[in-house]
Design an enzyme around this catalytic site. Sequence first.
Site, PDB file in Angstrom:
ATOM      1  N   GLU A  16       0.821  -1.219   0.000  1.00 29.46           N
ATOM      2  CA  GLU A  16       0.000   0.000   0.000  1.00 29.46           C
ATOM      3  C   GLU A  16       0.854   1.267   0.000  1.00 29.46           C
ATOM      4  O   GLU A  16       0.365   2.355   0.326  1.00 29.46           O
ATOM      5  CB  GLU A  16      -0.936  -0.007   1.208  1.00 29.46           C
ATOM      6  CG  GLU A  16      -1.941  -1.134   1.208  1.00 29.46           C
ATOM      7  CD  GLU A  16      -2.875  -1.077   2.403  1.00 29.46           C
ATOM      8  OE1 GLU A  16      -3.792  -0.242   2.392  1.00 29.46           O
ATOM      9  OE2 GLU A  16      -2.671  -1.865   3.346  1.00 29.46           O
ATOM     10  N   TYR A 259      -9.040   3.310  -6.963  1.00 32.46           N
ATOM     11  CA  TYR A 259      -7.975   4.273  -7.219  1.00 32.46           C
ATOM     12  C   TYR A 259      -7.633   4.530  -8.683  1.00 32.46           C
ATOM     13  O   TYR A 259      -7.013   5.541  -8.996  1.00 32.46           O
ATOM     14  CB  TYR A 259      -6.697   3.815  -6.500  1.00 32.46           C
ATOM     15  CG  TYR A 259      -6.878   3.604  -5.026  1.00 32.46           C
ATOM     16  CD1 TYR A 259      -7.213   4.663  -4.187  1.00 32.46           C
ATOM     17  CD2 TYR A 259      -6.730   2.338  -4.453  1.00 32.46           C
ATOM     18  CE1 TYR A 259      -7.384   4.470  -2.827  1.00 32.46           C
ATOM     19  CE2 TYR A 259      -6.898   2.144  -3.096  1.00 32.46           C
ATOM     20  CZ  TYR A 259      -7.227   3.208  -2.286  1.00 32.46           C
ATOM     21  OH  TYR A 259      -7.398   3.012  -0.937  1.00 32.46           O
ATOM     22  N   ARG A 298     -12.255   3.829  10.212  1.00 33.11           N
ATOM     23  CA  ARG A 298     -13.404   3.741   9.307  1.00 33.11           C
ATOM     24  C   ARG A 298     -13.967   2.338   9.451  1.00 33.11           C
ATOM     25  O   ARG A 298     -13.244   1.345   9.293  1.00 33.11           O
ATOM     26  CB  ARG A 298     -12.984   3.981   7.861  1.00 33.11           C
ATOM     27  CG  ARG A 298     -14.172   4.180   6.897  1.00 33.11           C
ATOM     28  CD  ARG A 298     -13.758   4.052   5.447  1.00 33.11           C
ATOM     29  NE  ARG A 298     -13.387   2.684   5.114  1.00 33.11           N
ATOM     30  CZ  ARG A 298     -12.182   2.329   4.640  1.00 33.11           C
ATOM     31  NH1 ARG A 298     -11.246   3.215   4.429  1.00 33.11           N
ATOM     32  NH2 ARG A 298     -11.929   1.048   4.381  1.00 33.11           N
ATOM     33  N   ASP A 300     -16.442  -0.455   8.072  1.00 34.38           N
ATOM     34  CA  ASP A 300     -17.150  -0.883   6.861  1.00 34.38           C
ATOM     35  C   ASP A 300     -18.163  -1.960   7.246  1.00 34.38           C
ATOM     36  O   ASP A 300     -17.824  -2.918   7.955  1.00 34.38           O
ATOM     37  CB  ASP A 300     -16.171  -1.457   5.841  1.00 34.38           C
ATOM     38  CG  ASP A 300     -15.094  -0.445   5.439  1.00 34.38           C
ATOM     39  OD1 ASP A 300     -15.282   0.747   5.701  1.00 34.38           O
ATOM     40  OD2 ASP A 300     -14.080  -0.872   4.859  1.00 34.38           O
ATOM     41  N   GLU A 313     -15.127  -4.775   7.991  1.00 29.42           N
ATOM     42  CA  GLU A 313     -13.775  -4.499   8.466  1.00 29.42           C
ATOM     43  C   GLU A 313     -13.763  -3.204   9.269  1.00 29.42           C
ATOM     44  O   GLU A 313     -14.646  -2.361   9.121  1.00 29.42           O
ATOM     45  CB  GLU A 313     -12.792  -4.368   7.292  1.00 29.42           C
ATOM     46  CG  GLU A 313     -12.616  -5.618   6.464  1.00 29.42           C
ATOM     47  CD  GLU A 313     -11.649  -5.410   5.307  1.00 29.42           C
ATOM     48  OE1 GLU A 313     -10.997  -4.350   5.264  1.00 29.42           O
ATOM     49  OE2 GLU A 313     -11.552  -6.299   4.451  1.00 29.42           O
ATOM     50  N   ASN A 315     -10.913  -0.227   9.746  1.00 27.93           N
ATOM     51  CA  ASN A 315      -9.621   0.262   9.263  1.00 27.93           C
ATOM     52  C   ASN A 315      -9.120   1.334  10.220  1.00 27.93           C
ATOM     53  O   ASN A 315      -9.712   2.417  10.317  1.00 27.93           O
ATOM     54  CB  ASN A 315      -9.791   0.824   7.842  1.00 27.93           C
ATOM     55  CG  ASN A 315      -8.482   1.086   7.157  1.00 27.93           C
ATOM     56  OD1 ASN A 315      -7.532   1.566   7.769  1.00 27.93           O
ATOM     57  ND2 ASN A 315      -8.420   0.794   5.870  1.00 27.93           N
ATOM     58  N   GLY A 319      -7.639   5.565   4.411  1.00 29.40           N
ATOM     59  CA  GLY A 319      -6.987   6.393   3.407  1.00 29.40           C
ATOM     60  C   GLY A 319      -7.421   7.845   3.460  1.00 29.40           C
ATOM     61  O   GLY A 319      -8.546   8.171   3.846  1.00 29.40           O
TER      62      GLY A 319
END
Length: 358
Positions: A16, A259, A298, A300, A313, A315, A319
Amino acid sequence: MSRLKVAVLFGGRSAEHEISVLSARWVLASLDRTRFDPVPIAIDKEGRWRIADEAALLAQPDDPRRIGLSEVGAPVSVGQGAGLLADGERAPIDVVFPALHGPTGEDGAVQGLLELAGLPYVGAGVAGSAVGLDKDLMKRLLVQAQIPVVPWVTLRAASWAADRDGALARCAALGPVAFAKPANLGSSVGVGRASGREALAQAIDEAFRYDRKVVVERGLVGARELECGMLGNDEPIASAVGEVRVAHPDGFYSYDAKYLDDGAEICIPADLSAEQVARVRRLAVAAFRALEGAGLARVDLFLGAEGQLVVNEVNTMPGFTPSSMFPRLWAASGLPAADLVTRLVELALQRAAERVPR
């Protein structure tokens, strides 16, 4: 009043890397220069730390396929009680923003280093970061906290190599559609959607290219993908709820869809009832607390056709790219970029000040 020195760490050795560089650009561009003085620090793919040229970084393209790090800049090291050392001289730092994603940056490794150095930092601590990145450990803790998750099977490289048929038989119980994911990675790197035994085996092989542990999850056909931002330490608050609507050949919110190809529509706020929004936010807060979250995250989730909610998930360092959901969720909640970054720095300093000496 003098401005606080904020070291922004980015890059790193994980797959990443490029997303981390994009995140750091957003953080640096959003930093309130009346209150903070940035110190950008790039970590290259070999793990070397250098002072980065901020102007050169900000001038680079948004495309992760074209962005990169400059080799120019003074080498940096970290010393206990000495902050950061550049060319042997001390560079005082008040707080670190580790805009790092994936292994060695988001898994507790850098967090442990910063703890040893006595440097406050944005985000979850060592334990929260470690379990937040490892999808297998994350799910186990969420289940223990009675938080619903997507059914899964965990595979390890050695057992997969020794008995592929047995592993695939275990995965068959998940249903006709499944997702194979590297356990310790994000940004959808190495994730594959599969329908059928041979396709799943290929997806698992691909996931094992990035990790020695792979999580295979049931594909929830027809479920809506929701995301909610978290902000806070002991008393976290939840953002508005957003929805990801994927329109991409991969058939899910893949790396390319996120992305490269603009393959998803981000809807903020999500088209939900007030009762559904309240349920999402309560579940997001519960998941954040169950995983020892701090600063930000975050969460999800999936909303099934029958109205059931499950956590996908969490996070712990989401990002901050131009297309990322986390800053957009908080902007929609009344917290623009500069205020969001300021709040994250404040939470880092608050957490450091409350740390009990050992």
